[in-house]
Structures are given as structure tokens and as C-alpha cells.
Design a protein around this motif. Sequence first.
Motif, PDB file in Angstrom:
ATOM      1  N   ARG A 187       0.824  -1.201   0.000  1.00  0.00           N
ATOM      2  CA  ARG A 187       0.000   0.000   0.000  1.00  0.00           C
ATOM      3  C   ARG A 187       0.868   1.265   0.000  1.00  0.00           C
ATOM      4  N   ILE A 188       0.285   2.340  -0.449  1.00  0.00           N
ATOM      5  CA  ILE A 188       1.055   3.581  -0.553  1.00  0.00           C
ATOM      6  C   ILE A 188       0.602   4.635   0.451  1.00  0.00           C
ATOM      7  N   TYR A 189      -0.659   4.519   0.898  1.00  0.00           N
ATOM      8  CA  TYR A 189      -1.139   5.571   1.796  1.00  0.00           C
ATOM      9  C   TYR A 189      -0.995   5.227   3.273  1.00  0.00           C
ATOM     10  N   THR A 190      -0.426   4.081   3.561  1.00  0.00           N
ATOM     11  CA  THR A 190      -0.277   3.702   4.960  1.00  0.00           C
ATOM     12  C   THR A 190       1.133   3.993   5.459  1.00  0.00           C
ATOM     13  N   THR A 191       1.999   4.403   4.554  1.00  0.00           N
ATOM     14  CA  THR A 191       3.390   4.607   4.958  1.00  0.00           C
ATOM     15  C   THR A 191       3.653   6.048   5.368  1.00  0.00           C
ATOM     16  N   LYS A 192       4.616   6.184   6.248  1.00  0.00           N
ATOM     17  CA  LYS A 192       5.075   7.508   6.629  1.00  0.00           C
ATOM     18  C   LYS A 192       6.588   7.546   6.434  1.00  0.00           C
ATOM     19  N   ALA A 193       7.017   8.524   5.619  1.00  0.00           N
ATOM     20  CA  ALA A 193       8.456   8.639   5.355  1.00  0.00           C
ATOM     21  C   ALA A 193       9.057   9.567   6.394  1.00  0.00           C
ATOM     22  N   TYR A 194      10.081   9.092   7.091  1.00  0.00           N
ATOM     23  CA  TYR A 194      10.598   9.914   8.190  1.00  0.00           C
ATOM     24  C   TYR A 194      12.058  10.302   8.042  1.00  0.00           C
ATOM     25  N   GLU A 195      12.778   9.648   7.132  1.00  0.00           N
ATOM     26  CA  GLU A 195      14.180  10.033   6.987  1.00  0.00           C
ATOM     27  C   GLU A 195      14.657   9.894   5.564  1.00  0.00           C
ATOM     28  N   PHE A 196      15.445  10.878   5.154  1.00  0.00           N
ATOM     29  CA  PHE A 196      15.952  10.879   3.789  1.00  0.00           C
ATOM     30  C   PHE A 196      17.452  10.595   3.830  1.00  0.00           C
ATOM     31  N   LEU A 197      17.861   9.531   3.167  1.00  0.00           N
ATOM     32  CA  LEU A 197      19.286   9.215   3.075  1.00  0.00           C
ATOM     33  C   LEU A 197      19.756   9.625   1.688  1.00  0.00           C
ATOM     34  N   GLU A 214      -5.285   8.019   8.227  1.00  0.00           N
ATOM     35  CA  GLU A 214      -6.716   8.234   8.143  1.00  0.00           C
ATOM     36  C   GLU A 214      -7.068   8.655   6.717  1.00  0.00           C
ATOM     37  N   VAL A 215      -7.958   7.912   6.108  1.00  0.00           N
ATOM     38  CA  VAL A 215      -8.368   8.219   4.747  1.00  0.00           C
ATOM     39  C   VAL A 215      -9.888   8.337   4.708  1.00  0.00           C
ATOM     40  N   LYS A 216     -10.352   9.494   4.318  1.00  0.00           N
ATOM     41  CA  LYS A 216     -11.795   9.734   4.238  1.00  0.00           C
ATOM     42  C   LYS A 216     -12.507   9.329   5.515  1.00  0.00           C
ATOM     43  N   GLY A 217     -11.948   9.728   6.638  1.00  0.00           N
ATOM     44  CA  GLY A 217     -12.626   9.492   7.895  1.00  0.00           C
ATOM     45  C   GLY A 217     -12.461   8.095   8.471  1.00  0.00           C
ATOM     46  N   LYS A 218     -11.770   7.237   7.727  1.00  0.00           N
ATOM     47  CA  LYS A 218     -11.580   5.880   8.248  1.00  0.00           C
ATOM     48  C   LYS A 218     -10.095   5.644   8.476  1.00  0.00           C
ATOM     49  N   TRP A 219      -9.812   4.921   9.512  1.00  0.00           N
ATOM     50  CA  TRP A 219      -8.416   4.623   9.783  1.00  0.00           C
ATOM     51  C   TRP A 219      -7.999   3.363   9.022  1.00  0.00           C
ATOM     52  N   LEU A 220      -6.953   3.535   8.198  1.00  0.00           N
ATOM     53  CA  LEU A 220      -6.396   2.390   7.489  1.00  0.00           C
ATOM     54  C   LEU A 220      -5.183   1.930   8.277  1.00  0.00           C
ATOM     55  N   GLU A 221      -5.295   0.774   8.894  1.00  0.00           N
ATOM     56  CA  GLU A 221      -4.192   0.298   9.722  1.00  0.00           C
ATOM     57  C   GLU A 221      -3.026  -0.153   8.844  1.00  0.00           C
ATOM     58  N   GLY A 222      -1.826   0.288   9.190  1.00  0.00           N
ATOM     59  CA  GLY A 222      -0.641  -0.145   8.446  1.00  0.00           C
ATOM     60  C   GLY A 222      -0.225  -1.539   8.870  1.00  0.00           C
ATOM     61  N   CYS A 223       0.766  -2.074   8.166  1.00  0.00           N
ATOM     62  CA  CYS A 223       1.186  -3.443   8.475  1.00  0.00           C
ATOM     63  C   CYS A 223       2.378  -3.454   9.438  1.00  0.00           C
ATOM     64  N   GLY A 224       2.874  -2.274   9.753  1.00  0.00           N
ATOM     65  CA  GLY A 224       3.951  -2.197  10.723  1.00  0.00           C
ATOM     66  C   GLY A 224       5.338  -2.355  10.131  1.00  0.00           C
ATOM     67  N   HIS A 225       5.398  -2.669   8.872  1.00  0.00           N
ATOM     68  CA  HIS A 225       6.691  -2.879   8.219  1.00  0.00           C
ATOM     69  C   HIS A 225       7.539  -1.603   8.232  1.00  0.00           C
ATOM     70  N   LYS A 226       8.836  -1.778   8.488  1.00  0.00           N
ATOM     71  CA  LYS A 226       9.769  -0.659   8.337  1.00  0.00           C
ATOM     72  C   LYS A 226      10.688  -0.976   7.177  1.00  0.00           C
TER      73      LYS A 226
END
Length: 545
Positions: free
Chosen positions: A198-208, A222-234
Motif C-alpha cells: 500500500r502507498i497511503y499507509t506509509t510515513k516517510a521519516y528520513e531521507f538518506l 486516516e483516509v476519508k474518515g476511516k483509519w487504514l491500519e498499516g502493516c507495521g513494516h519498516k
Amino acid sequence: MMSSLEPLDKTKKIIGHGTWYDKVAFRIIERERKLGGGLDVIRVESGVAASGFPHIGSISEVARNYAVSLAIKEQGYKSEFIVFSDNKDGLRKVPEGLPKSLEKYLGYPVTDIPDPYNCHQSYGDHMVHLLLEALDKCGIEYRLISAVEAYGKGLLNREILDILKNAGSVGEIICEETGQKKYLEALPYFPVCASCGRIYTTKAYEFLQKENKVLYSCEGMEVKGKWLEGCGHKGEADYTKGEGKLSWKAGELAARWRALEIKFEAYGKDLTDSIKVNDRISREILGYEPPLHARYEMFLDKSGRKISKSAGNVFTPQVWLRYGSPQSMLLLTLKRFAGTRSISVTDVPRYMDELDELEDIYFGRVKIGDSIEEAKLKGLYKYCWLMKPPEKPSMHIPYNVLTYLAKVAPEGSEIEFIIKKLKDYGYLKDDVVTEDLKKRVEYAFNWVKDFEEITEKEVELRGEEANAIRHLIQKIHAIDEDEKIQSAIFEAARENNLNPKDFFKTLYNILLGSPSGPRLGPYIIAMGKDNVIRALERSLEKSNV
RNA sequence: GGGCCCGUAGCUCAGCAAGGAUAGAGCACCGGGCUUUUAACCCGGGGGUCGGGGGUUCAAUUCCCCCCGGGCCCGCCA
């Protein structure tokens, strides 16, 4: 309307073809000249969404941008028109009319979702092709660039680098312009999660920077009022390999503008904030003077009637083209740039007729007093034909005449009936059926089929009317000539002390469901005597008189 | 909270962005024509404080400001 444009010089000189598009083109060229930018190719862009059904507003945006591109060419410059397909965007909502089961794909890039109709490579492809199909029917020429391809080939690499290097400033710009704080901490980049896709569940936090990589964690959003749970992958995404995309609002537009050297892009007012932000990013981060813009209002759906039986069909170009010509649809979109307009499919006839009026003006059959006005209307006509107007005017038949004829045309001999009537009315001189006429008849039939199909109406009959109908049935049995049947109707009415006018009305109501119709004698022959007799008998039975 | 659009004939709207003469169209309505009545078409007719108020101007439906009424977009979604 267009806040960024100052009034032109006040001379009465007609610019280009006198339309709005010519004036915008003029301004673009002037502006480029001042900026010292390259004038060899002036590029115009339209972005198109791939996450839902393209509607009449989608094609409108493309048509308007394209018209500006044409106008630039009309002033002697080269112009290229680019359609940028946002097919790397994620699915945020399952559109009305599509199976709920698609919900499991929320957050996935639309090109990674299977086509629910099974006719294209992906969900995104399906949606984009619906729009492209309409563009092709209109004759709009474009260079298609897909986001997936652009990112995959590294088309935006330099811009992504500049934006990520300056992510802090980007975040501040967004906060200043919109109050949105998200990008003060998150990078304006969405990696595709290597684990769940998925593309909308990720959060980019560091640029190398040295490794061209962005570190992310799939923590949900949160997308359109609903929480899309991420898979936890880093994980880490290599932005040069298309393993993610820029955030749309946070610089993707700006990146496209600079990478493709875009000089003009019109946008709908819903994107006002995004454009504001991207203009600043373009100027302040990428050092590129953003394209000239024009903002247009949205189309609103009147949606009074059922448009189509097929599910999920909002007011799409396909719907319009079922009842009206590509030029009539372009007229709708090009006629006016400003002003919210509520439209519905019921407007098709009006635009079909208006196009005929414009054609009369263009070919000089109708004179307009004011020369500026005349130029403008002729220009509008030319843009409706995308600068390739026909050499000769087509046959003009009011839309409602054709739908009327299509509605009452007897089954089995529809075309013959329509041709004969058109000759009677003086629209047609011979039996030659041109392509244009064929199309017009086809539109009319589609219209009638979907909106006005004849339904026999139950008519409450009074005693005299019932008697008159019984008489009429007997008479019709014995007569085969249309004019004699016509007379028989009068006789039947008078013999039962009915005003013929009212009796006609009753008959039309029974046979057509409307109080008026074509001359009945010939029409009864055309419909087939037996059919008519049966219909009349049914009405007697139902009325029980 | 921020921004935008609309308000013109009974109805649907055009005209307004580069201000100019009695403000237009379609539908509806009324009268007439097409020698048997419809449809279509043709001729004629009624109907408007151009939402209200101010301003700029020789001149405002058109440009500017305010107000009233209807509606839309955006608000940490892209």
C-alpha cells in the motif's frame, strides 16, 4: 474568475479568434517573453485522476487546457499538450456502483488493483482509458504520461531530490498556506510499502541522500474518515526507482511543472490550496516560475433523472456521447470558463441545437451585428471543432423534432418513417441519408429509449368516447387508406357528439401516452391497423364502460 | 474559519471578462395562417425596478464597494 490575470490593453483589437482561450494564450506568450523563457515549445498540462470514474468535469478540464494549447498554436507558436495520468495515486474510496469487495484495496496504488471489469490491466488503467476514449472521440490530441511510468523511469528524480533536500521548507510552506502541520515532520513522499504494497499507509521519516533512499514505516493513515491500519513494516524506498511518489499537494505538481517545462495549467477550484502550495514550492524550492493558471468552477449535477441503468454511472462523457455529438459536449465545456453551472444530461438537446446556431453564424447564414461578438461566436464554433471545422454546414434539425419522430416512429419501419416526415417538414430534399443525419437519428433514438419511451396510458373513457372508439374500430377494419381513416376519425367523433379535437387528444393519449402526435390516419397505417385496433380494444376493456 | 460562484420574462437560461442605442432566446401563454383540426412550420402579441443600495463614467445588466437571498469548494485527504 482569474485572479492572476490583469486586464489586457483596452484596444478593441480582436485577439486570435476572439475567445477566452485566445486571450489566455496571448497572455502566456507575453509572460514567457518577459520571463525570457523558451518560446520554442509552450507546454500545457492536464492532470487526470485514475481513482474513479471520469465524469463530465474531468473531460472539461482536459478540453479547456487543450483549447488553450490550440490557441497558442493559432498564434504561431508550437505547443505540446500533455495529459498526466495520476495512476500511482492510492485508492481512497470505493466509488459508488463498484463492489464493496474492493475495499480490501483501499490504500493501494490504483495500478496495482485488478480491474473490476476485467478488461484492462488494472483498476487505474480502466478508469484512465474511459477518459482517453472520450478524448479520442472528441479528437483531442495529447501526449500521455503516466505517473507510474514517470516515476519508474526517473523522470522526476532531480525534482524529488530537491524537494526531499528541502523537506523542512516544504513543510513550512504547506503549514503557512494551509495550516496543515503534517509535513512539518513527515517527508512529502509516499513510499509503496514493500511488505503490504500500500502507498497511503506509509510515513516517510528520513531521507538518506547519498543512497537515494527514504526510510519509512507502514503505520497507517486516516483516509476519508476511516483509519487504514498499516502493516507495521519498516523499510527503505529508492526514489529513483519509482518505489513511491511525491505527495500531490506537497510538491508533485511543482515537480511535474519543472521537469516537463509546463507553462500553463488550468485547474478546478477544489484544488485551489494545492496550487497555491505548489506554486510556492515551484518558485522557492525548485527555482522554477510556475505555469500561468486559470481557475474554473465546478460542474454540479442536477441529477434529476436516472441517467443510466448501469451501476456506477455518474454523469460521464460516455453518457453525453450517447445522446449528443462530441462537438456539443465540447461546446458545453468551452462555452464558458467561469461560473458554477449545474448541468445534467437533459441539457444535451439544448447544446445540440446551440451548436447548429453557431454553425449558421460560422457559415454566414446568420448575421451578427457586433463584429467582436461575431468573431467570438465563430471562434467558439471553431474550438468546438478543435480548429478543424467542417467545410460545409450540416443538416440542421431541431433535436426535439428528431426525438419526437423517433418516439412515434412505428416499429419496424422507423427510418423510413423519419425520412418521410423530414421530407414532409421540408428538412430533407431527397432520400440521401448522410452520416451526420444517421448520427443525429441515433442520438434521438437513444434519448427516446432512455427517457421517453412510449407507454400506453390508461385513459379513463366516458361513455361517448367509448362508443366513438367502438365505431372507429369497425371503420378501421374496413379501410386501408390513410386519408380515409383520417376522415373516419372525424366521423366517429361527430356521430357521438364529440368535439373532434378532444377525440384526437383521447386517441393520442391511448396510443402514445401524450395528448398530441402525428397525423393519425397515416400513422395508424404505419403502426399497423391490427396493432392499433388491439390497443383501442385494450383501452375499452380497462375502462369498463 | 478561509475562498469562490450565482441572482436578467411565468420557467430554463444567454448577454457581463475588452461599458454604448428600444435588454435577448427557447419553452409556456394569447391571436392568426397552413381550406379535416395533431405534429412541425410561418406571422403577430403580451409580459422585465437586469436581487437591493451606493460609487466611477457623457453612458452601467456589464466595472468597484456594501447588503440580502441561493449554492459550491477547502479546513491537516490526495
